[in-house]
Design an enzyme around this catalytic site. Structure first.
Site, PDB file in Angstrom:
ATOM      1  N   ALA A  46       0.815  -1.217   0.000  1.00 51.05           N
ATOM      2  CA  ALA A  46       0.000   0.000   0.000  1.00 51.05           C
ATOM      3  C   ALA A  46       0.847   1.264   0.000  1.00 51.05           C
ATOM      4  O   ALA A  46       0.641   2.178  -0.805  1.00 51.05           O
ATOM      5  CB  ALA A  46      -0.942  -0.019   1.207  1.00 51.05           C
ATOM      6  N   TYR A 101       3.415 -12.717  -1.960  1.00 52.02           N
ATOM      7  CA  TYR A 101       2.050 -13.219  -2.017  1.00 52.02           C
ATOM      8  C   TYR A 101       1.655 -13.556  -3.442  1.00 52.02           C
ATOM      9  O   TYR A 101       2.213 -13.035  -4.406  1.00 52.02           O
ATOM     10  CB  TYR A 101       1.058 -12.247  -1.372  1.00 52.02           C
ATOM     11  CG  TYR A 101       0.685 -11.002  -2.141  1.00 52.02           C
ATOM     12  CD1 TYR A 101      -0.482 -10.954  -2.913  1.00 52.02           C
ATOM     13  CD2 TYR A 101       1.460  -9.851  -2.045  1.00 52.02           C
ATOM     14  CE1 TYR A 101      -0.856  -9.801  -3.579  1.00 52.02           C
ATOM     15  CE2 TYR A 101       1.096  -8.691  -2.704  1.00 52.02           C
ATOM     16  CZ  TYR A 101      -0.061  -8.656  -3.470  1.00 52.02           C
ATOM     17  OH  TYR A 101      -0.411  -7.513  -4.128  1.00 52.02           O
ATOM     18  N   ASN A 178      -7.153   1.088   5.506  1.00 55.33           N
ATOM     19  CA  ASN A 178      -6.694  -0.177   4.919  1.00 55.33           C
ATOM     20  C   ASN A 178      -6.873  -1.365   5.858  1.00 55.33           C
ATOM     21  O   ASN A 178      -5.925  -2.088   6.172  1.00 55.33           O
ATOM     22  CB  ASN A 178      -5.214  -0.044   4.516  1.00 55.33           C
ATOM     23  CG  ASN A 178      -5.031   0.079   3.024  1.00 55.33           C
ATOM     24  OD1 ASN A 178      -5.786  -0.490   2.242  1.00 55.33           O
ATOM     25  ND2 ASN A 178      -4.031   0.839   2.614  1.00 55.33           N
ATOM     26  N   ASP A 299      -4.813   2.774  -3.335  1.00 50.71           N
ATOM     27  CA  ASP A 299      -3.514   3.427  -3.141  1.00 50.71           C
ATOM     28  C   ASP A 299      -3.305   4.524  -4.180  1.00 50.71           C
ATOM     29  O   ASP A 299      -2.792   5.605  -3.866  1.00 50.71           O
ATOM     30  CB  ASP A 299      -2.389   2.402  -3.250  1.00 50.71           C
ATOM     31  CG  ASP A 299      -2.564   1.231  -2.300  1.00 50.71           C
ATOM     32  OD1 ASP A 299      -3.091   1.439  -1.188  1.00 50.71           O
ATOM     33  OD2 ASP A 299      -2.192   0.110  -2.673  1.00 50.71           O
TER      34      ASP A 299
END
Length: 378
Positions: A46, A101, A178, A299
């Site tokens: 982010a 990820y 967030n 973002d």
């Protein structure tokens, strides 16, 4: 063993962004993670997404974080630095890995979307007041943070509490809530996020997010009632648009910094407000967009809003820049998108209301030289 960034007195930049970035693996085709045969490497985080967008637009930006002393860490630092971001204060950790990820190609809002995080015990989760260069963190006109960092570890939470605490000479603090429910080990997440947001100068939160985290319903005004403290509160309302609330005490947040100009080398330069008084609340509808992927759009919105804030633009124009930058992210497959040029964004942001509402943006729209009528569709 850890290796930290330099401790010399840093230059003051326009924006400092602190938080974890990870190497992300994007699928080569749609389908379940179990079925996708290969992935393409990218990056995502982010705060680093905001940093990259702002730097690409000509702002002086520093990213502060920690990464592993591994190849993925090298890739992150090189990629973020390639956008023009100052990465000299990113620490390297030889005992903890860089987070990674994997995600599917589906929209996050669908049940088919999958994300697999491998970030527990990452180098960034070890961030604390003892492992980051606090002088570099505080040497910015704006300090951008997010609630993701607060959830990574007790040390990260203590660091955010320290950075958001009122103090003489504190940078203007921008905070994106967030909320990531899966990151919080207990039920304290909503309370902690509210505490941090109340200490910030500029806060970004989604209308649906506020309902999920704090149980607030009834629209942006009800969210403002829960968060009266921030000088600027931006409530993102998904495809509907966004509403910004500006308090009378919030004119300090209406910054003016020359985009692309060298940042000053001293602390405490005031961020001057727009020439005209700003309304207490402003709504701007979102643009129609041919969406490729939603990851990173929030973002990008924050980066666009902050860019316009640094330039001292009116609140309505800041919201329009947020929508335009979000549209850039929505029309690419990865987490990062190059924002429109300043001239292009300014031209579109200056359109009258009726014309603004006729725009429809698709992949490739940020290419320089497009006139407004070329991005409209019947």
């Amino acid at each position: 063993m850890t290796t930290d960034g330099p401790r010399n007195a840093p230059d003051v930049v326009d924006v400092v962004a602190l938080g974890e970035s990870m190497v992300t693996f994007l699928p080569s085709r749609p389908g379940r993670l179990a079925d996708v045969p290969s992935f393409e490497r990218g990056i995502g985080g982010a705060e680093s997404n905001v940093a990259c967008g702002l730097a690409a637009a000509g702002h002086a930006v520093r990213w502060v974080s920690r990464v592993g002393a591994d190849g993925f860490g090298d890739h992150l630092v090189e990629t973020v630095g390639g956008f023009g971001v100052d990465v000299s204060s990113v620490g390297r950790d030889s005992s903890r890995p860089t987070g990674v990820y994997f995600r599917t190609a589906g929209d996050r809002s669908t049940d088919a979307h999958e994300v697999a995080y491998y970030r527990a015990g990452s180098a960034a989760s070890a961030m604390s007041a003892d492992t980051v260069d606090l002088a570099a963190v505080r040497a910015g006109r704006v300090l951008h943070l997010s609630g993701i960092t607060a959830a990574l570890s007790p040390g990260c939470l203590d660091l955010l509490r320290d950075l958001t605490a009122p103090a003489p000479g504190r940078p203007l603090v921008s905070f994106d809530v967030n909320h990531r429910a899966g990151l919080w080990p207990d039920a304290d997440g909503p309370r902690v996020l509210l505490e941090l947001a109340r200490e910030a100068d500029i806060v970004f939160v989604g209308e649906d997010e506020a309902e999920e985290v704090w149980g607030v319903t009834g629209g942006p005004s009800e969210i403002r009632a829960v968060l009266p403290e921030p000088k600027v509160l931006v409530v993102k309302q998904a495809a509907k648009g966004a509403t910004a609330f500006v308090s009378a005490a919030g004119t300090r947040a209406a910054g003016a910094a020359r985009v692309g100009a060298a940042a000053p080398r001293r602390r405490g330069q005031a961020i001057t407000p727009p020439a005209q008084p700003q309304p207490a609340d402003t709504f701007v509808p979102a643009l129609a967009v041919d969406v490729v992927a939603t990851t990173g759009a929030g973002d990008a919105f924050a980066a666009g809003f902050l860019s316009a804030t640094l330039r001292g633009l009116p609140v309505k124009t800041r919201l329009r820049h947020g929508h335009l930058w979000a549209a850039a992210a929505l029309t690419v497959p990865g987490d990062l998108a190059t924002p429109p040029t300043r001239a292009h964004a300014d031209r579109l942001a200056a359109l009258d209301d009726d014309t603004w509402e006729t725009l429809r943006l698709g992949p490739g729209w940020t290419q320089a030289g497009k006139a407004p009528e070329e991005v409209r569709t019947p």
